[in-house]
Design an enzyme around this catalytic site. Structure first.
Site: not given
Ligand code: HDE
Length: 686
Positions: A58, A131, A322, A341, A352
């Protein structure tokens, strides 16, 4: 907190005023620079440290401020303060994003989009980090690094940027059937949003509301754009990526700047806890939807985005979402993806944003009071007086006081028993029924686009065994799908299912088709009017007025900037030169009349390309007077055009001998329909 420069004087970071910022301090006019030049050193050092790591996923985003307001109290289900009073507006900050690409990548790639919302509630920040798809690629967070490594550019040469069309992604997909449902969404037009303003959002996981009696209700969150859900097509996306890589970001910014505030409705699917096991899938499995026909989405409030950020870095880049930022009345479930998550987001912000005090950055700061004994660390902005930074204490009068109840977050009590085990539940094992449901629910053109996407992506895969394995997996979703993809790849289709259990359960969910995603509207739709010297300015004005009244955005385009001569004298102002734009940047193209103007357009291949390409992409095309002859010359297949004075609207091509009468109405209708897929577009050379 805004740091505005008006009326100020240049200083160092320590407040010393600076009299020259263009020449470093040196020995003589041509001599070496001196270490003593503190202003030079500070300026360069600060510059050297301006970048922070981009998000690991993202990375590319666009943000906006706004507010959320519930329609009615949800007290029966949750104690969350921001969902109690329909008169209360809670400030929000939203960040939309692509997932796979780097910060500087193009907007219109085939990808999932992030839709993350921070609610600044009186009880603390609540982050709904969603998402634009309701499902995710994997079921357990431990697979996330594998999945992301597979989809990101390949590690040896960092190719391709922001694209899943490469071997490692499809290698992973073909071996990991739990990805298939989300892959179906990814190959559909859902992965190509026309605008962040016309894109839904989903919380994905099942969360839990808790009311004042401690009763829990399982809940899925949905954001619905009030403009309806609309998508681009793949050919268009690839072209926009070059013509305007900031397409979605610019669209969001321009809409807010011009007062067209994006609005979304928040909806919930609620399931009483006692009904948790009444589904043929597991509510803890993030690769599944609850079909809307089974549990309808109830609208509970609306969100309006009405302010652009003042500074991209300070706000959109430094915002830290978060999933564990929850407020009393909203709790988690044991979805293993969500549980992971809840660890990952805090962890990633620490690196970061450079340490544990990122919550003090203005964009992350809650409006609720923050009091605790956490101290020090990089970037500490608070000055904590006194001697006590521990609890319990008497020397600080026991403060900050720890009081259970009284608005404190209380984790819902759940009885959990079991052996420690690394095993996916049996209830998570069906990976094919819902991809089949999605496939069955699409109408013809949606299926065509999806098949084309599979062919494109797999066509970029070099390893034949990866292509074959993927097609075999598609065969377990639907035989026709697999056969059509195989044909495009020159592969043998998988064998048809014999007797016994048919692969396709034949169930559908009408709500899954793009055709069910909200009424068409002309609001904020961009229309290119192509003109040359000698244009009928009266027609242009009439069309422009009719469009503007309904909220559409017409722009007059000619071979050059400035103005064109109007037929019968006078000038018509031109908004843009045709060469600085492209038909892919508009929702429709219209050719007003004027013999001389039509001739000028006929002499300009670019004008013909505008119209032919808009036609190919299913967009509304309009022509009036001599403009009809221009369109006729393009020989668009299978379309009837006006003869004489009549108005003719056929397959989204609206033509008329003159503007008055039905032209404007018919053209607006064709524009509101978004796209017209009853056309034969294959033969159009564009
Ligand atoms: Fe994320 N995801 N994600 N994700 N995600 C990140 O956090 C993660 C997942 C989503 O505009 C990271 O700040 C894991 C699902 C958005 O700043 C990180 C798993 C969904 C954004 C991270 C998922 C999301 C992130 C990277 C699997 C939809 C951007 C930077 C368990 C429900 C937020 C950050 C923004 C961002 C981890 C799966 C949505 C690495 C471990 C499912 C919208 O922490």
């Amino acid at each position: 907190m805004r740091d505005r420069p008006e009326g100020t004087r240049l200083s160092t970071n320590f407040g010393t005023r600076v009299g020259d910022t263009d020449n470093s301090l040196r020995v003589g006019e041509r001599g070496p620079t001196l270490l003593e030049d503190f202003h030079f050193r500070e300026k360069i050092t600060h510059f050297d440290h301006e970048r922070i790591p981009e998000r690991v996923v993202h990375a590319r985003g666009a943000g906006a401020h706004g507010y959320f307001q519930p329609y009615a109290s949800l007290a029966a289900y949750t104690t969350a303060d921001f969902l109690q009073d329909p008169a209360r507006r809670t400030p929000v900050f939203v960040r939309f994003s692509t997932v796979g690409g780097s910060r500087g990548s193009a907007d219109t790639v085939r990808d999932v989009r992030g839709f993350a919302t921070k609610f600044y509630t009186r009880e603390g920040n609540y982050d709904l980090v969603g998402n634009n798809f309701p499902v995710f690629f994997i079921q357990d967070a431990i697979k996330f690094p594998d999945f992301v490594h597979a989809v990101k550019p390949e590690p040896d040469n960092e190719i391709p940027q922001a694209s899943s069309a490469h071997d490692t992604f499809w290698d992973f997909v073909s071996l990991q059937p739990e990805t298939l449902h989300t892959v179906m969404w990814l190959m559909s037009d859902r992965a190509l949003p026309r605008s962040y303003r016309m894109m839904p959002g989903f919380g994905v996981h099942t969360f839990r509301f808790v009311n004042s009696e401690g009763r829990g209700t399982l809940v899925k969150f949905h954001w619905r754009p009030m403009l309806g859900t609309h998508c681009l097509v793949w050919d268009e996306c690839q072209k926009i990526a070059g013509k305007d890589p900031d397409y979605n970001r610019r669209d969001l910014w321009d809409a807010i700047a011009s007062g067209n505030y994006p609005t979304y409705e928040l909806g919930v699917q609620m399931v009483p806890e006692e009904d948790e096991f009444t589904f043929d899938f597991d509510l803890l499995d993030a690769t599944k939807i609850i079909p809307e026909e089974v549990v309808p989405v109830q609208p509970i409030g609306k969100m309006v985005l009405n302010r652009n950020p003042d500074n991209f870095f300070a706000e959109t880049e430094q915002v830290a979402f978060h999933t564990a930022h929850v407020v009393p009345g909203i709790d988690f479930t044991n979805d293993p993806l969500l549980q992971g998550r809840n660890f990952s987001y805090l962890d990633t912000q620490l690196i970061r944003l450079g340490g544990p005090n990122f919550e003090q950055l203005p964009i992350n700061r809650p409006v609720a009071e923050v009091r605790n004994n956490q101290r020090d660390g990089y970037g500490q902005h608070r000055i904590h007086p006194g001697t006590t930074s521990y609890s319990p204490n008497t020397l600080g009068a026991g403060c900050p006081a720890v009081v259970a109840g009284a608005g404190a977050y209380a984790h819902r009590q759940e009885r959990v028993e079991g052996s420690t085990i690394r095993k996916r539940s049996e209830s998570f094992q069906d990976h094919y029924s819902q991809p089949t449901l999605f496939w069955n629910s699409m109408v013809g053109w949606e299926k065509d686009h999806t098949v084309a996407a599979f062919r494109f992506e797999l066509g970029k895969v070099a390893h034949p065994e990866v292509r074959r394995r993927t097609v075999a997996e598609l065969g377990k979703i639907d035989h026709v799908l697999a056969t059509r993809v195989a044909q495009g790849l020159g592969l043998e289709p998988p064998p048809a299912p014999e007797g016994g259990r048919p692969v396709n359960h034949a169930r559908t969910s009408a709500a899954l088709s793009l055709t069910a995603q909200g009424a068409g509207s002309t609001a904020t739709r961009k229309v290119a009017l192509l003109v040359g010297d000698g244009v009928d300015a009266g027609q242009v004005r009439a069309i422009t007025e009719a469009l503007t009244v309904t909220g559409a955005v017409p722009e007059v385009l000619a071979a050059r900037d400035g103005a064109v001569l109007a037929a019968g004298g006078g000038e018509l102002e031109v908004d843009r030169a045709m060469s600085t734009m492209a038909s892919v940047l508009y929702d429709a193209v219209c050719v007003p009349g004027g013999e001389e103007s039509t001739q000028a357009l006929l002499d300009d291949g670019l004008a013909a390309h505008y119209v032919a390409e808009a036609f190919k992409h299913g967009k509304a095309v309009g022509a009036v007077g001599s403009g009809v002859a221009f369109v006729r010359g393009l020989d668009l297949p299978g379309v009837r055009l006006a003869d004489g004075e009549e108005v003719c609207s056929h397959r989204g091509v609206v033509t008329a001998g003159a503007v008055p009468g039905g032209f404007a109405g018919a053209f607006l209708e064709a524009l509101a329909a978004h796209r017209h897929w009853d056309r034969d577009t294959d033969r159009v050379a564009a």
